[in-house]
Enzyme design. Sequence first.
Site, PDB file in Angstrom:
ATOM      1  N   ASN A 207       0.847  -1.185   0.000  1.00  0.00           N
ATOM      2  CA  ASN A 207       0.000   0.000   0.000  1.00  0.00           C
ATOM      3  C   ASN A 207       0.891   1.246   0.000  1.00  0.00           C
ATOM      4  O   ASN A 207       2.125   1.146   0.033  1.00  0.00           O
ATOM      5  CB  ASN A 207      -0.983  -0.001   1.174  1.00  0.00           C
ATOM      6  N   ARG A 208       0.285   2.413  -0.050  1.00  0.00           N
ATOM      7  CA  ARG A 208       1.040   3.655  -0.157  1.00  0.00           C
ATOM      8  C   ARG A 208       2.013   3.825   1.022  1.00  0.00           C
ATOM      9  O   ARG A 208       3.189   4.158   0.831  1.00  0.00           O
ATOM     10  CB  ARG A 208       0.080   4.848  -0.208  1.00  0.00           C
ATOM     11  N   LYS A 209       1.525   3.588   2.242  1.00  0.00           N
ATOM     12  CA  LYS A 209       2.346   3.788   3.437  1.00  0.00           C
ATOM     13  C   LYS A 209       3.562   2.860   3.426  1.00  0.00           C
ATOM     14  O   LYS A 209       4.684   3.285   3.725  1.00  0.00           O
ATOM     15  CB  LYS A 209       1.510   3.546   4.692  1.00  0.00           C
ATOM     16  N   GLU A 210       3.336   1.595   3.089  1.00  0.00           N
ATOM     17  CA  GLU A 210       4.435   0.632   3.054  1.00  0.00           C
ATOM     18  C   GLU A 210       5.478   1.013   2.010  1.00  0.00           C
ATOM     19  O   GLU A 210       6.689   0.931   2.260  1.00  0.00           O
ATOM     20  CB  GLU A 210       3.878  -0.767   2.764  1.00  0.00           C
ATOM     21  N   ASP A 277      -6.669  -7.941   2.514  1.00  0.00           N
ATOM     22  CA  ASP A 277      -6.734  -9.403   2.473  1.00  0.00           C
ATOM     23  C   ASP A 277      -7.636  -9.870   1.337  1.00  0.00           C
ATOM     24  O   ASP A 277      -7.315 -10.823   0.609  1.00  0.00           O
ATOM     25  CB  ASP A 277      -7.269  -9.947   3.801  1.00  0.00           C
TER      26      ASP A 277
END
Length: 330
Positions: A207-210, A277
């Site tokens: 995702n963006r944060k990761e 998920d």
Amino acid sequence: MHSITSSRASHILSQCNGKTIAVIGDIMLDRYFWGSVNRISPEAPVPVIDLEHESIHLGGAANVAGNLQALGINPLLCGVIGDDNTGAMLIDILESTGCSSAGMIRLAHRPTTVKTRIIGNNQQMLRVDREIREAITDAEADMLLGSIMNTPNLAGIILEDYNKGVMTKTLIQSLCSLAQARNIPVFVDPKFNHFFEYKGVAVFKPNRKEAQEALGFSLSTKEDIQKAGNELLHKLECENVLLTLGEQGMMLFEKNGAISSVPTRARKVSDVSGAGDTTIAMLAAAIAGGASVQEAAAMSNYAAGIVCEQPGIVTVMPEEVIHAIDIDME
């Protein structure tokens, strides 16, 4: 942007029905306390929730397995749980859905991971985690690897890394090597600790944060996002990167240089818990059913949108995805 018809999605879902996909990673139990909020506590400036009911659900890698089961896939769930009452409850829930617990290891020295969410007026107010994040031993990792090695005709392997200790560097490398030798597509939900260890996989889905944490720069503009996707393709030597961007949908980067945007499908976001998920479960199932990666990404986005419209952890049925596509085509 790639669109998909309901008839094509229906065909893909029928083709993946009955195939086996392995899910290996951090297994959790999700506990929910549901209630209503009508007042503020006189003891502290916090809301008081009048408890109405509670529920328990599969979480983490177990939720991915549950989503695969709902889509008609036979999931092989591999991971560790504690030798405790919570672990026993998790196995009961898992087996009640029709999923096998044969690939799970019960360990006396660590508790089953539990995430407890408190929901007031259908909004998440608080989350409490009970977990140990120490890495599993090499012997325990070999047991998990053995479950994968001893299962023939795998249509895919999903690696679910939540930084809870199951996905060690050695295990990741062994799984990726095994999959490449057997020509099994690997789908990865990464976290920060081993972000760049997942080499040569079919789809890498941060995702963006990761992605921001791993790459060290903000993904605030379209140019930033494209730079991130291309950099990940290069560093990981993978076939595809599917970057999830919350309300901005997803961006798919393919090894051949193609870049496509997949806009969000949720009409009214209630709770994003479990959406990732569902996304990776649908992605792997669709590929197993003969979908192109663009078709699989589109179907995953519809499935994630259905989940986000409902509070709590839910699974998505094939007919729900087909119905959502039909509505979007009207």
